[in-house]
Design a protein around this motif. Structure first.
Motif, PDB file in Angstrom:
ATOM      1  N   ALA A 198      36.872  53.542  44.398  1.00  0.00           N
ATOM      2  CA  ALA A 198      37.371  52.193  44.177  1.00  0.00           C
ATOM      3  C   ALA A 198      36.618  51.503  43.034  1.00  0.00           C
ATOM      4  O   ALA A 198      37.077  50.498  42.499  1.00  0.00           O
ATOM      5  N   ASP A 199      35.468  52.040  42.684  1.00  0.00           N
ATOM      6  CA  ASP A 199      34.626  51.412  41.657  1.00  0.00           C
ATOM      7  C   ASP A 199      35.075  51.850  40.267  1.00  0.00           C
ATOM      8  O   ASP A 199      35.021  53.041  39.946  1.00  0.00           O
ATOM      9  N   PRO A 200      35.530  50.925  39.407  1.00  0.00           N
ATOM     10  CA  PRO A 200      36.065  51.320  38.101  1.00  0.00           C
ATOM     11  C   PRO A 200      35.003  51.960  37.184  1.00  0.00           C
ATOM     12  O   PRO A 200      35.309  52.877  36.431  1.00  0.00           O
ATOM     13  N   SER A 201      33.757  51.510  37.306  1.00  0.00           N
ATOM     14  CA  SER A 201      32.720  52.039  36.417  1.00  0.00           C
ATOM     15  C   SER A 201      32.460  53.510  36.715  1.00  0.00           C
ATOM     16  O   SER A 201      31.851  54.220  35.923  1.00  0.00           O
ATOM     17  N   PHE A 202      32.940  53.945  37.826  1.00  0.00           N
ATOM     18  CA  PHE A 202      32.725  55.322  38.252  1.00  0.00           C
ATOM     19  C   PHE A 202      33.601  56.299  37.473  1.00  0.00           C
ATOM     20  O   PHE A 202      33.265  57.458  37.309  1.00  0.00           O
TER      21      PHE A 202
END
Lengths: 453, 387
Positions: free
Chosen positions: B86-90
């Motif tokens: 869910a984390d975009p930076s991932f």
């Protein structure tokens, strides 16, 4: 043998014991007969059968005997299955390829209430051209109502209540708005409001087949508000399956658990008393630990985490009671028996420990066990029901407790499906009371001290 | 002179005697106290050991011998992976980096819950914490006030169980005592025979009668609630609350009584009858003592140990009974909490419940010894074995 005969004489003097014995005998007969009529695997298959197995049964129908107690005669289920050869069958070759089959289902409808549902199930065989089906309804007063046309796929079901055209037609016919087809078709139009027109009805299922190899079978069901001698549940299952199979299961669980717990506990007590010393000490301490571990919570834990099988539960009940508190009672008796001269005699001639325990000590208190075992049976019968009520009943087997659980979770009490709870409860009560009454009398027969009071 | 001497001697002797008697009495009392202390200490140690073994078995079963850890690890991994995706930076990281990060995250979480240690070692940690009543945090369940502390969850439910079963047990105790005495007085009368005939009905447990009571009073007659503890929403003022609570308690208490009252009063009546045929009762009757006094002094008194035992057995079975009773009547007590905890695989709450029960039971057993000594002067605590 004569001692047993004497006991039997004494037991017969208690009317409650005689009644209890008769009830137990009946339950045992049912327990033996049920597996013969309906084998174990068949019962499981039926109970897990789902919609296909039970599609000709109504939902939540009361048992048929309810009609005996009510003034109005409630509708029973009427089934016509063309595959079984029900009704009249007429076939007519219209052209080289086209054929008409007509199933004529004629039936009496003497009831005071309307059926809750009307469904026609069809199964058709064809290569590419679907058949066409038309339904014609003839009332006792001679009216003809076209009640539906549809083109069935290989298997199809036509629900009369969900056909809008039929509903509009019936609204005109009866003059009642939003009338359900299953009511409108049986309504007497000359009467104000909804009133059943009793008499002979006829349904004609006309199938047009457009291929030489095509075929059509039709099953018509007018669902009842009462069904069978036990009624049905929310999944249309016939409760009689569970009521019947619940009997051997309850008997087996109750009797095996009572026997198993009593015999293991007593043997352990005998071993402890005979060997004494640290063996006795360990057994005593284990008994105390066991008392701290409550039976039902452990059963619930195992039921949720490991297995809910009735037979696993049975094994566990016995295993957990090996070191049950009753050991203390048996121990007190064995301590007295151990000092008797015949035990010394046995030791003198060199009998082995096991021989002394199981041939001389244990038989001595067997008479005391009989009332104990019989009195314990209801406890285990109700224990199974309690587990089932907590949703931990056997996943595949139909038991009385599971019926109560189903009824409870489907809000049977709230919606007034009393039979659903009352029938299994009555059987539970019957079994419990019968064993308790016999146990009470046996206790008095085998413990003369109680008899005076 | 001689006489004086004798007197003196006598005086001395008597003084010595008094001292000796006092000393021996003191010694006896001291010995008694020491014996009592030693007995109590032994008993406490034995009981604590018993509780520990019982709780340890529960810990093992409730963790499925360590299987629950796998479920929890899988749940942790799933939530970590979900959070990571869910984390975009991932998304900018390479697959390897991402896997690395997820693994470290899972490891951290696992260590936080102590899952990195072997189960055997942890099982003893659990046992120690449980025995010290350090019940820790629940895994899933939350108390109504929002706390995750097992202690708070249990304490929140405890009063409702105590109110219901306390009332039921007290009613049962006094009613059965009253009925038992009455029946023993009218031995052979119609009511005596009726109770005797009804005694087998106690083979069915209270919850079973509860179903019938709900059917009759809630479903058909509709003047008592189906279940629950107070009406919804709960009344604001205290009197209404109490009234509502009382209305909700009628059926469960009645069901509990129905499952036990006849057999209990029948058993107690039998105790009373056994003791009322003793010679000293005949003697008291011959002396012309009033019936009440005979009953209180000569019948009730010696039967008390039996009654206490029988009643304490009822209290012990209460725990098992509470689970199913509270489920049938939808009563928000400890029994239902236990059932919910098992359904939610919430091991800390399960263990917490069992610990509580084990301690209560141990205390009951411990107190019983002293109650016996109180009600039965023949029993002296710590003297001989009572086997």
């Amino acid at each position: 043998m004569s001692a047993l005969a004497l006991r039997w004489q004494q037991l017969r003097r208690y009317p409650s014991a005689v009644v209890g014995l008769i009830v137990i005998a009946m339950l045992v007969i049912v327990s033996i007969a049920t597996p013969l009529v309906l084998p174990y695997s068949e019962a499981i298959r039926l109970w897990r059968g789902g919609d296909q197995e039970w599609r000709t049964n109504p939902r939540n129908a009361a048992p048929a005997w309810q009609n005996l107690f009510t003034e109005t005669d409630q509708a029973a289920t009427i089934v016509f299955d063309s595959a079984e050869g029900d009704g009249e069958q007429v076939a007519e070759q219209l052209s080289a390829d086209t054929r008409e089959v007509r199933y004529i289902y004629e039936f009496e409808f003497p009831y005071d209430t309307f059926p809750p549902e009307l469904i026609l199930f069809t199964s058709a065989t064809y290569a590419s051209k679907q058949p066409f089906v038309e339904l014609l309804w003839y009332t006792p007063d001679g009216r003809e109502i076209r009640s539906g046309e549809f083109t069935p796929t290989y298997t199809a079901s036509f629900r009369f209540d969900q056909d809008n055209r039929l509903q509009r037609r019936l609204e005109r016919e009866t003059g009642i708005e939003n009338v359900r087809a299953s009511q409108g078709l049986f309504d007497d139009p000359t009467q104000e409001g909804l009133q059943v027109l009793k008499g002979t009805y006829r349904l004609e299922v006309v199938g047009l087949l457009f291929e030489p190899q095509a075929d059509l079978e039709a099953t018509f069901v007018s669902y009842g508000q009462v069904h069978g001698w036990a009624g049905t549940d929310h999944l249309r299952r016939d409760l009689s399956v569970a009521l019947l199979w619940g009997t051997p299961l309850a008997m087996a669980f109750g009797l095996l658990a009572a026997l198993g717990t009593t015999i293991t506990t007593m043997s352990i007590a005998a071993i402890g008393v005979w060997f004494g010393g640290w063996v006795d000490g360990v057994i005593q301490r284990l008994t105390e630990v066991n008392a701290i571990i409550p039976l039902l919570p452990i059963l619930i834990m195992v039921g949720t985490l490991y297995s809910r099988s009735l037979w696993v539960m049975l094994g566990l009940v016995i295993a957990l009671s090996i070191f049950g508190l009753t050991i203390k009672n048996y121990r007190a008796i064995f301590l007295q028996v151990k000092e008797l001269p015949y035990i010394d005699a046995a030791r003198a001639y060199g009998a082995s420990n096991m021989r002394i325990i199981f041939r001389y000590l244990v038989p001595r208190i067997l008479p005391l066990l009989i009332p104990q075992i019989v009195t314990l049976v209801p406890f285990f019968v109700f224990l199974e029901a309690a587990l089932a009520l907590l949703g931990l009943g056997d996943p595949v087997l139909p038991t009385w407790g599971k019926l109560i659980n189903d009824a409870n979770s489907e809000g049977a009490l709230f919606y007034g499906y009393y039979y659903w709870i009352l029938q299994p409860s009555a059987l539970l009560m019957l079994a419990g009371l019968a064993f308790a009454m016999v146990g009470f009398a046996l206790d008095r027969v085998f413990n003369p001290k109680l008899r005076e009071i | 002179m001689a006489a004086d001497l004798v007197v003196d001697d006598f005086n001395i002797n008597s003084e010595v005697d008094v001292e000796a008697i006092e000393a021996s009495a003191r010694r006896a009392r001291l010995q008694g106290a020491r014996r009592l202390l030693r007995y109590t200490a032994l008993k406490v140690v034995a009981l604590i050991f018993t509780v520990a073994v019982g709780v340890y078995i529960t810990v093992i079963v409730a963790n499925m011998g360590g299987e629950v850890d796998k479920i929890r690890l899988a749940a942790i991994r799933e939530s970590v992976v979900l959070a990571a995706t869910a984390d975009p930076s991932f998304r900018e990281l390479s697959a390897e980096q991402r896997a690395d990060l997820i693994n470290t995250q899972v490891e951290l979480e696992a260590r936080r819950y102590g899952l990195d240690q072997p189960f055997l070692q942890r099982s003893f940690t659990y046992l120690r914490d449980a025995m010290l009543l350090d019940l820790g945090f629940a895994q899933g369940l939350i108390s109504d006030s929002g706390s995750r502390l097992v202690r708070n969850i249990i304490l929140e439910r405890l009063p409702s169980t105590l109110v219901l079963f306390g009332t039921a047990q007290l009613l049962l105790f006094f009613w059965a005592l009253f009925l038992g005495l009455r029946l023993s007085r009218r031995y052979g009368s119609f009511s005596d025979k009726l109770v005797l005939a009804l005694a087998p009905t106690s083979s069915a447990p209270g919850w079973f009668y509860g179903l019938f009571l709900i059917l009759i009073f809630a479903s058909v007659l509709q003047f008592l609630p189906f279940g629950g503890m107070v009406s919804a929403p709960p009344p604001d003022n205290r009197l209404d609350y109490a009234l509502s609570l009382g209305r909700h308690m009628i059926l469960p208490v009645a069901a509990w009584l129905m499952g036990a009252i006849f057999l209990t009063s029948y058993n107690w009546r039998t105790f009373f009858l056994i003791y009322s045929s003793e010679d000293y009762v005949e003697m008291a009757k011959a002396k012309g003592l009033p019936d009440r006094m005979i009953e209180r002094r000569y019948i009730l008194r010696p039967t008390l140990p039996n009654i206490v035992t029988s009643f304490s057995l009822l209290v012990i079975t209460l725990w098992s009974g509470a689970i199913i009773h509270e489920t049938v009547f939808n009563w928000p007590g400890i029994g239902r909490l236990y059932f919910q905890a098992i359904a939610a695989f919430d091991t800390p709450v399960i263990v917490g419940n069992v610990v509580l029960y084990a301690y209560l039971l141990a205390i009951t057993v411990f107190l019983l010894d002293f109650i016996y000594a109180l009600v039965d002067p023949r029993v002296r605590v710590g003297e001989g074995s009572r086997n």
